[in-house]
Design a protein around this motif. Structure first.
Motif, mmCIF file in Angstrom:
data_model
loop_
_atom_site.group_PDB
_atom_site.id
_atom_site.type_symbol
_atom_site.label_atom_id
_atom_site.label_comp_id
_atom_site.label_asym_id
_atom_site.label_seq_id
_atom_site.Cartn_x
_atom_site.Cartn_y
_atom_site.Cartn_z
ATOM 1 N N VAL A 36 10.668 -3.437 -3.312
ATOM 2 C CA VAL A 36 11.195 -2.530 -2.287
ATOM 3 C C VAL A 36 10.410 -1.222 -2.294
ATOM 4 O O VAL A 36 10.343 -0.543 -3.326
ATOM 5 C CB VAL A 36 12.689 -2.253 -2.526
ATOM 6 N N PRO A 37 9.814 -0.818 -1.171
ATOM 7 C CA PRO A 37 9.079 0.448 -1.114
ATOM 8 C C PRO A 37 10.026 1.620 -0.892
ATOM 9 O O PRO A 37 11.220 1.431 -0.633
ATOM 10 C CB PRO A 37 8.170 0.256 0.095
ATOM 11 N N THR A 38 9.474 2.836 -0.983
ATOM 12 C CA THR A 38 10.277 4.030 -0.743
ATOM 13 C C THR A 38 9.783 4.763 0.494
ATOM 14 O O THR A 38 8.654 4.592 0.948
ATOM 15 C CB THR A 38 10.238 4.984 -1.952
ATOM 16 N N SER A 39 10.672 5.586 1.027
ATOM 17 C CA SER A 39 10.342 6.398 2.190
ATOM 18 C C SER A 39 9.596 7.649 1.751
ATOM 19 O O SER A 39 9.567 8.015 0.576
ATOM 20 C CB SER A 39 11.620 6.775 2.936
ATOM 21 N N GLY A 40 8.994 8.344 2.715
ATOM 22 C CA GLY A 40 8.267 9.567 2.421
ATOM 23 C C GLY A 40 7.757 10.173 3.704
ATOM 24 O O GLY A 40 8.235 9.854 4.796
ATOM 25 N N GLY A 41 6.747 11.061 3.587
ATOM 26 C CA GLY A 41 6.132 11.597 4.792
ATOM 27 C C GLY A 41 5.665 10.455 5.676
ATOM 28 O O GLY A 41 5.930 10.405 6.886
ATOM 29 N N SER A 42 4.934 9.501 5.081
ATOM 30 C CA SER A 42 4.758 8.151 5.619
ATOM 31 C C SER A 42 5.296 7.186 4.575
ATOM 32 O O SER A 42 5.240 7.455 3.369
ATOM 33 C CB SER A 42 3.283 7.847 5.910
ATOM 34 N N GLY A 43 5.853 6.068 5.021
ATOM 35 C CA GLY A 43 6.507 5.132 4.110
ATOM 36 C C GLY A 43 5.540 4.203 3.412
ATOM 37 O O GLY A 43 4.466 3.880 3.928
ATOM 38 N N GLY A 44 5.927 3.760 2.205
ATOM 39 C CA GLY A 44 5.147 2.779 1.476
ATOM 40 C C GLY A 44 5.287 1.386 2.065
ATOM 41 O O GLY A 44 6.264 1.064 2.752
ATOM 42 N N GLY A 45 4.296 0.527 1.805
ATOM 43 C CA GLY A 45 4.335 -0.852 2.275
ATOM 44 C C GLY A 45 5.191 -1.734 1.380
ATOM 45 O O GLY A 45 5.313 -1.505 0.177
ATOM 46 N N ALA A 46 5.804 -2.762 1.972
ATOM 47 C CA ALA A 46 6.638 -3.697 1.222
ATOM 48 C C ALA A 46 5.792 -4.544 0.282
ATOM 49 O O ALA A 46 4.657 -4.907 0.598
ATOM 50 C CB ALA A 46 7.414 -4.588 2.180
ATOM 51 N N GLY A 47 6.364 -4.861 -0.887
ATOM 52 C CA GLY A 47 5.633 -5.602 -1.899
ATOM 53 C C GLY A 47 5.695 -7.110 -1.711
ATOM 54 O O GLY A 47 6.267 -7.639 -0.755
ATOM 55 N N GLY B 82 0.818 -1.206 0.000
ATOM 56 C CA GLY B 82 0.000 0.000 0.000
ATOM 57 C C GLY B 82 0.855 1.260 0.000
ATOM 58 O O GLY B 82 1.962 1.290 0.563
ATOM 59 N N GLY B 83 0.359 2.319 -0.633
ATOM 60 C CA GLY B 83 1.087 3.578 -0.695
ATOM 61 C C GLY B 83 1.074 4.314 0.640
ATOM 62 O O GLY B 83 0.114 4.235 1.411
ATOM 63 N N GLY B 84 2.151 5.028 0.927
ATOM 64 C CA GLY B 84 2.242 5.803 2.159
ATOM 65 C C GLY B 84 1.488 7.118 2.045
ATOM 66 O O GLY B 84 1.392 7.720 0.977
ATOM 67 N N ALA B 85 0.935 7.572 3.159
ATOM 68 C CA ALA B 85 0.223 8.850 3.182
ATOM 69 C C ALA B 85 1.202 10.012 3.048
ATOM 70 O O ALA B 85 2.381 9.917 3.418
ATOM 71 C CB ALA B 85 -0.555 8.985 4.482
ATOM 72 N N GLY B 86 0.695 11.125 2.525
ATOM 73 C CA GLY B 86 1.507 12.324 2.448
ATOM 74 C C GLY B 86 1.854 12.856 3.831
ATOM 75 O O GLY B 86 1.102 12.672 4.800
ATOM 76 N N GLY B 87 3.011 13.491 3.929
ATOM 77 C CA GLY B 87 3.446 14.060 5.194
ATOM 78 C C GLY B 87 2.424 15.029 5.762
ATOM 79 O O GLY B 87 1.769 15.774 5.022
ATOM 80 N N SER C 118 10.441 4.069 5.319
ATOM 81 C CA SER C 118 10.461 4.887 6.528
ATOM 82 C C SER C 118 9.577 6.118 6.377
ATOM 83 O O SER C 118 9.528 6.740 5.314
ATOM 84 C CB SER C 118 11.891 5.350 6.840
ATOM 85 N N GLY C 119 8.882 6.482 7.452
ATOM 86 C CA GLY C 119 8.132 7.720 7.501
ATOM 87 C C GLY C 119 9.004 8.862 8.000
ATOM 88 O O GLY C 119 10.169 8.674 8.350
ATOM 89 N N ASN C 120 8.431 10.067 7.999
ATOM 90 C CA ASN C 120 9.132 11.253 8.517
ATOM 91 C C ASN C 120 10.426 11.520 7.764
ATOM 92 O O ASN C 120 11.465 11.804 8.363
ATOM 93 C CB ASN C 120 9.419 11.102 10.016
ATOM 94 N N ALA C 121 10.372 11.484 6.444
ATOM 95 C CA ALA C 121 11.577 11.684 5.643
ATOM 96 C C ALA C 121 12.167 13.069 5.820
ATOM 97 O O ALA C 121 13.363 13.275 5.625
ATOM 98 C CB ALA C 121 11.266 11.455 4.165
ATOM 99 N N GLY C 122 11.336 14.057 6.221
ATOM 100 C CA GLY C 122 11.852 15.401 6.415
ATOM 101 C C GLY C 122 12.605 15.586 7.718
ATOM 102 O O GLY C 122 13.240 16.619 7.927
ATOM 103 N N GLY C 123 12.527 14.608 8.608
ATOM 104 C CA GLY C 123 13.250 14.684 9.871
ATOM 105 C C GLY C 123 12.661 15.678 10.855
ATOM 106 O O GLY C 123 13.351 16.153 11.760
ATOM 107 N N TYR C 124 11.370 16.017 10.718
ATOM 108 C CA TYR C 124 10.766 17.022 11.575
ATOM 109 C C TYR C 124 10.308 16.433 12.904
ATOM 110 O O TYR C 124 10.059 15.236 13.030
ATOM 111 C CB TYR C 124 9.562 17.658 10.875
ATOM 112 N N SER C 125 10.168 17.294 13.880
ATOM 113 C CA SER C 125 9.598 16.906 15.165
ATOM 114 C C SER C 125 8.475 17.887 15.492
ATOM 115 O O SER C 125 8.721 19.099 15.532
ATOM 116 C CB SER C 125 10.665 16.938 16.261
#
Length: 259
Positions: free
Chosen positions: A103-114, A38-43, A124-131
């Motif tokens: 192999v999925p990619t990282s993003g605001g929220s990460g994609g699911g493995a195939g 499944g696709g990851g949600a936008g940050g 991985s989620g939180n690709a921007g490294g924000y808190s």
């Protein structure tokens, strides 16, 4: 799309007037995988007390969701959304099957493995490294038949791992009352079924469900939801995964000012 706007004060003359605004900035969701995860949600970024001034132009960019894919291909990442100095990262694309890349990619929220006989971890989620974090990780796959895939991460929870004959559901989104009522957005997409396992549900907040034999469900527009994975097999060129939902930018400001 993007556009600029100007904040204008009443009776301010040429002197800029600072004031605080509240924002909600959600990026476009990632696409589900073809016969995959499944696709990851936008940050997802929100805060109060953001300082702006009258007489200043601020650029707003609403990130598009990623387009769906066919033939077992991995999903692609959604586009970033921006308000002034605030950037939310597009949702991670899901893994497809091993015929292309599981192999999925990282993003605001990460994609699911195939779907794969090899162990794959969710993006991985939180690709921007924000808190605080923009989102959460995607789910992992299983390596034994029927090779269940992982769900995409959501703003409120990680995507579920594939388990036995059940592909992972998308992670739940997060609620905001910035518009005056509570609305949940940025849910992750569900993983694929393949005739032997059960597809994953979409996460609450606009995540699209996976499918066992047909097109995945797209993420809901203006939620940043991740797209659901498609069913079928690698050679099904007419079956597509769900696209990611477009993002949204909402700004709340005192009614003594006019945008």
């Amino acid at each position: 799309m993007s556009f600029g706007y100007q904040v204008l004060g009443f009776g301010s003359g040429n002197i800029p007037i600072p004031f605080d605004a509240q924002y909600l900035v959600i990026a476009g969701g990632g696409a589900g995988g073809g016969h995959g995860g499944g696709g990851g949600a936008g940050g997802y970024r929100t805060a109060t007390g953001f300082s702006v001034k009258t007489g200043v132009n601020y650029t707003v960019t609403v990130g598009a969701g990623a387009s769906g894919v066919n033939n077992g291909r991995p999903g692609t990442q959604g586009s970033n959304s921006v308000f002034s100095s605030i950037t939310s990262t597009g949702g991670g694309g899901a893994g497809g099957d091993d015929g292309y890349s599981s192999v999925p990619t990282s993003g605001g929220s990460g994609g699911g493995a195939g779907i794969s006989g090899n162990q794959r971890t969710g993006g991985s989620g939180n690709a921007g490294g924000y808190s605080p974090s923009e989102g959460n990780d995607g789910g992992d796959n299983t390596t034994a038949s029927p090779y269940s895939s992982g769900g995409g991460g959501g703003a409120g929870a990680a995507g579920a791992d594939g388990s036995g004959s059940q592909s992972g559901a998308g992670g739940a989104g997060s609620a905001s009352s910035i518009t005056g009522s509570s609305v949940t957005r940025a849910g992750g997409g569900g993983g694929s079924g393949n005739g032997l396992n059960v597809e994953g549900a979409g996460g609450s907040g606009g995540g699209g469900a996976g499918h066992a034999s047909s097109n995945g469900v797209s993420g809901t527009a203006n939620t940043g939801g991740g797209g659901g994975a498609s069913g079928g097999t690698t050679g099904d060129s007419d079956i597509y995964s769900g696209a990611g939902g477009s993002g949204i930018v909402i700004i709340k400001y005192p009614d003594t000012f006019t945008i």
